[in-house]
Write a protein that holds these residues in place. Sequence first.
Motif, PDB file in Angstrom:
ATOM      1  N   CYS A 103      53.689 -42.401  39.402  1.00 12.31           N
ATOM      2  CA  CYS A 103      54.817 -41.453  39.275  1.00 12.31           C
ATOM      3  C   CYS A 103      54.385 -40.103  38.694  1.00 12.31           C
ATOM      4  N   GLY A 104      54.695 -39.036  39.411  1.00 12.93           N
ATOM      5  CA  GLY A 104      54.364 -37.689  38.946  1.00 12.93           C
ATOM      6  C   GLY A 104      55.189 -37.266  37.743  1.00 12.93           C
ATOM      7  N   VAL A 105      56.419 -37.740  37.655  1.00  9.90           N
ATOM      8  CA  VAL A 105      57.298 -37.383  36.535  1.00  9.90           C
ATOM      9  C   VAL A 105      56.705 -37.882  35.217  1.00  9.90           C
ATOM     10  N   ALA A 106      56.232 -39.141  35.215  1.00  5.98           N
ATOM     11  CA  ALA A 106      55.673 -39.726  33.988  1.00  5.98           C
ATOM     12  C   ALA A 106      54.461 -38.918  33.519  1.00  5.98           C
ATOM     13  N   LEU A 107      53.646 -38.492  34.472  1.00  9.34           N
ATOM     14  CA  LEU A 107      52.456 -37.715  34.122  1.00  9.34           C
ATOM     15  C   LEU A 107      52.859 -36.349  33.529  1.00  9.34           C
ATOM     16  N   ALA A 108      53.858 -35.710  34.120  1.00  8.62           N
ATOM     17  CA  ALA A 108      54.309 -34.405  33.623  1.00  8.62           C
ATOM     18  C   ALA A 108      54.898 -34.543  32.209  1.00  8.62           C
ATOM     19  N   ALA A 109      55.643 -35.603  31.969  1.00  6.33           N
ATOM     20  CA  ALA A 109      56.234 -35.811  30.634  1.00  6.33           C
ATOM     21  C   ALA A 109      55.121 -35.966  29.601  1.00  6.33           C
ATOM     22  N   ARG A 110      54.096 -36.737  29.970  1.00  2.00           N
ATOM     23  CA  ARG A 110      52.961 -36.954  29.071  1.00  2.00           C
ATOM     24  C   ARG A 110      52.321 -35.618  28.685  1.00  2.00           C
ATOM     25  N   PHE A 159      47.308 -29.175  37.931  1.00  2.00           N
ATOM     26  CA  PHE A 159      46.682 -28.284  36.948  1.00  2.00           C
ATOM     27  C   PHE A 159      47.303 -28.515  35.570  1.00  2.00           C
ATOM     28  N   PRO A 160      46.915 -29.599  34.907  1.00  2.00           N
ATOM     29  CA  PRO A 160      47.569 -29.951  33.638  1.00  2.00           C
ATOM     30  C   PRO A 160      47.431 -28.854  32.574  1.00  2.00           C
ATOM     31  N   PHE A 166      49.811 -26.065  33.184  1.00  2.00           N
ATOM     32  CA  PHE A 166      51.166 -26.546  32.850  1.00  2.00           C
ATOM     33  C   PHE A 166      51.362 -26.549  31.332  1.00  2.00           C
ATOM     34  N   ILE A 167      50.388 -27.106  30.613  1.00  2.00           N
ATOM     35  CA  ILE A 167      50.470 -27.187  29.145  1.00  2.00           C
ATOM     36  C   ILE A 167      50.594 -25.785  28.544  1.00  2.00           C
ATOM     37  N   ASN A 168      49.777 -24.854  29.034  1.00  2.00           N
ATOM     38  CA  ASN A 168      49.836 -23.487  28.494  1.00  2.00           C
ATOM     39  C   ASN A 168      51.178 -22.826  28.763  1.00  2.00           C
ATOM     40  N   LYS A 169      51.751 -23.104  29.934  1.00  2.00           N
ATOM     41  CA  LYS A 169      53.062 -22.521  30.254  1.00  2.00           C
ATOM     42  C   LYS A 169      54.154 -23.131  29.373  1.00  2.00           C
ATOM     43  N   VAL A 170      54.069 -24.428  29.122  1.00  2.00           N
ATOM     44  CA  VAL A 170      55.063 -25.054  28.231  1.00  2.00           C
ATOM     45  C   VAL A 170      54.930 -24.467  26.823  1.00  2.00           C
ATOM     46  N   LYS A 171      53.702 -24.287  26.363  1.00  2.00           N
ATOM     47  CA  LYS A 171      53.491 -23.684  25.035  1.00  2.00           C
ATOM     48  C   LYS A 171      54.092 -22.286  24.978  1.00  2.00           C
ATOM     49  N   LYS A 172      53.847 -21.519  26.026  1.00  2.00           N
ATOM     50  CA  LYS A 172      54.384 -20.162  26.093  1.00  2.00           C
ATOM     51  C   LYS A 172      55.918 -20.183  26.113  1.00  2.00           C
ATOM     52  N   GLY A 173      56.458 -21.107  26.882  1.00  2.00           N
ATOM     53  CA  GLY A 173      57.917 -21.238  26.972  1.00  2.00           C
ATOM     54  C   GLY A 173      58.532 -21.609  25.631  1.00  2.00           C
ATOM     55  N   THR A 193      30.333 -39.987  34.494  1.00  2.00           N
ATOM     56  CA  THR A 193      29.750 -38.869  33.745  1.00  2.00           C
ATOM     57  C   THR A 193      30.633 -38.453  32.570  1.00  2.00           C
ATOM     58  N   LYS A 194      31.705 -39.199  32.348  1.00  2.00           N
ATOM     59  CA  LYS A 194      32.669 -38.909  31.275  1.00  2.00           C
ATOM     60  C   LYS A 194      33.327 -37.535  31.443  1.00  2.00           C
ATOM     61  N   CYS A 195      33.654 -37.212  32.689  1.00  2.00           N
ATOM     62  CA  CYS A 195      34.292 -35.914  32.948  1.00  2.00           C
ATOM     63  C   CYS A 195      35.734 -35.886  32.464  1.00  2.00           C
ATOM     64  N   GLY A 196      36.365 -37.038  32.379  1.00  2.00           N
ATOM     65  CA  GLY A 196      37.719 -37.107  31.809  1.00  2.00           C
ATOM     66  C   GLY A 196      38.853 -36.966  32.807  1.00  2.00           C
ATOM     67  N   LEU A 197      38.548 -36.798  34.085  1.00  2.00           N
ATOM     68  CA  LEU A 197      39.638 -36.593  35.054  1.00  2.00           C
ATOM     69  C   LEU A 197      40.556 -37.811  35.155  1.00  2.00           C
ATOM     70  N   CYS A 198      39.973 -39.016  35.157  1.00  2.00           N
ATOM     71  CA  CYS A 198      40.808 -40.220  35.275  1.00  2.00           C
ATOM     72  C   CYS A 198      41.783 -40.285  34.100  1.00  2.00           C
ATOM     73  N   TRP A 199      41.300 -39.953  32.917  1.00  2.00           N
ATOM     74  CA  TRP A 199      42.135 -39.936  31.708  1.00  2.00           C
ATOM     75  C   TRP A 199      43.270 -38.918  31.838  1.00  2.00           C
ATOM     76  N   GLN A 200      42.942 -37.737  32.358  1.00  2.38           N
ATOM     77  CA  GLN A 200      43.951 -36.677  32.504  1.00  2.38           C
ATOM     78  C   GLN A 200      45.085 -37.067  33.433  1.00  2.38           C
ATOM     79  N   PHE A 201      44.773 -37.798  34.497  1.00  2.00           N
ATOM     80  CA  PHE A 201      45.761 -37.989  35.550  1.00  2.00           C
ATOM     81  C   PHE A 201      46.431 -39.362  35.570  1.00  2.00           C
ATOM     82  N   CYS A 202      46.165 -40.197  34.592  1.00  2.00           N
ATOM     83  CA  CYS A 202      46.830 -41.514  34.576  1.00  2.00           C
ATOM     84  C   CYS A 202      48.276 -41.362  34.097  1.00  2.00           C
TER      85      CYS A 202
END
Lengths: 302, 86
Positions: free
Chosen positions: A24-31, A187-188, A191-198, B39-48
């Motif tokens: 789910c994309g929503v869960a990821l965005a909330a995180r 692009f997490p 997104f994070i930087n925009k939320v901080k700015k907001g 390589t511990k790039c961290g992408l999997c962690w970012q997108f779970c």
Amino acid sequence: MEKTIAGISTEEFFASGHRACAGCGVALAARHALKAAGKNTIVVTATSCLEVFSTPYPETSWRVPWIHGAFENAAAIASGIDRALKTLGKRKDTNLLVFGGDGGTFDIGLQALSGAAERDQNFCYVCLDNAAYMNTGIQRSGATPKYASTTTSPAGKIIHGKTEFKKPMPFIMAAHGAYVATANITFPLDFINKVKKGLAFDGPAYIQVYVPCPTGWKFANNLTIDIAKLAFETKITPLYEIEKGILTISRKPAKEIPVKEYLKLQGRFKHVTDDEIRDIQQHVNNEWKRLLELEKNKSRVC
Amino acid sequence: MKKPKITVGAVIEEPGSTIKNKTGGWRSFRPVRDKKKCTKCGLCWQFCPDNAINENFDVNYDYCKGCGICANICPFKAIKMVKEEK
Ligand SMILES: Cc1ncc(C[n+]2csc(CCOP(=O)(O)OP(=O)(O)O)c2C)c(N)n1
Ligand code: SF4
Ligand code: SF4
Ligand code: SF4
Ligand SMILES: [Mg+2]
């Protein structure tokens, strides 16, 4: 100093065990939005997938104070909290973050949100755009793209999915004088930087984040990020900010990719004809051209 | 499940309590990481979406729903989705 991985805080304020569909994309965005806001945050959430899957009573995924009221009034609740914090002299130390689905924002919650922005209330409103009313079974909203098949815009003999293009919600909020940004879970950090700015903005902030939904869009659960990325690359969902009415494109796709590449991965578009694909492509090209001109001219968008 | 006592205003007093709900049971494929390729790039962690990968990039099978995003995103093909068998 806070610990980070690839520039993103490792602190998690949104607990596992929530009931979102796999992928789910929503869960990821909330995180990620919560990582941006941090510990001193109050969250308001409109009725939506996020509300339902994060708080199956008596459990909650939230590790910060959180309130849900109804479907249409998230911005009204946030307005009350904003006023209360000001009265208590605690406004400066507290982040006020609001989540609404696209239905809860583009359609039913628009009145509350418009009123709050007009009153210059101070909060960061994040619209989780999965482009339909997902929680109640995939009904079309003002955010659903043209030709997408939903249960209330079903592709068949009479219509070929939704008959209208998406409502230009970020521009509606820009017309209210809000800080406006579009984001994409591909692009997490952006997104994070925009939320901080907001959150830091003194007034209403509106961030529309693009969150693919495997269940409603009919694609395999492992493709959420690929689809989000293609939406950016094909310019279906451009990334920009509007500050004091002036638009800046946050990043531009490196190469030209036709919208077909994006459409063909999703069951909700499986019926579209070549003519309809041309119509979508034409619309995307026109919108992109308009954004480039707005950026170049540095003239107020509204 | 025992019926919960309804609190005043339906207030939930325990933050992050969905961790009681182990969503790992939803999985039909499990991600398995090859530490030699990682390589511990961290992408999997970012997108779970389920926050089921820790800071050392190990999967927490209590919560992983098996969506396969991590395997798909890994630039080094270090994660394989393996069928769960009883
Ligand atoms: C006044 C009112 N009308 C209808 C509903 C039923 N309802 C609950 S959530 C929802 C859809 C939410 O759609 P959206 O805001 O896009 O969020 P999503 O579930 O897609 O994340 C609907 C119609 C409601 N709760 N209240
Ligand atoms: S229906 Fe879509 S938005 Fe809702 S929980 Fe499932 S994947 Fe997420
Ligand atoms: S994405 Fe692949 S290489 Fe990167 S940390 Fe995860 S498993 Fe390792
Ligand atoms: S399969 Fe999905 S839920 Fe499981 S660890 Fe990978 S990204 Fe997370
Ligand atoms: Mg929605």
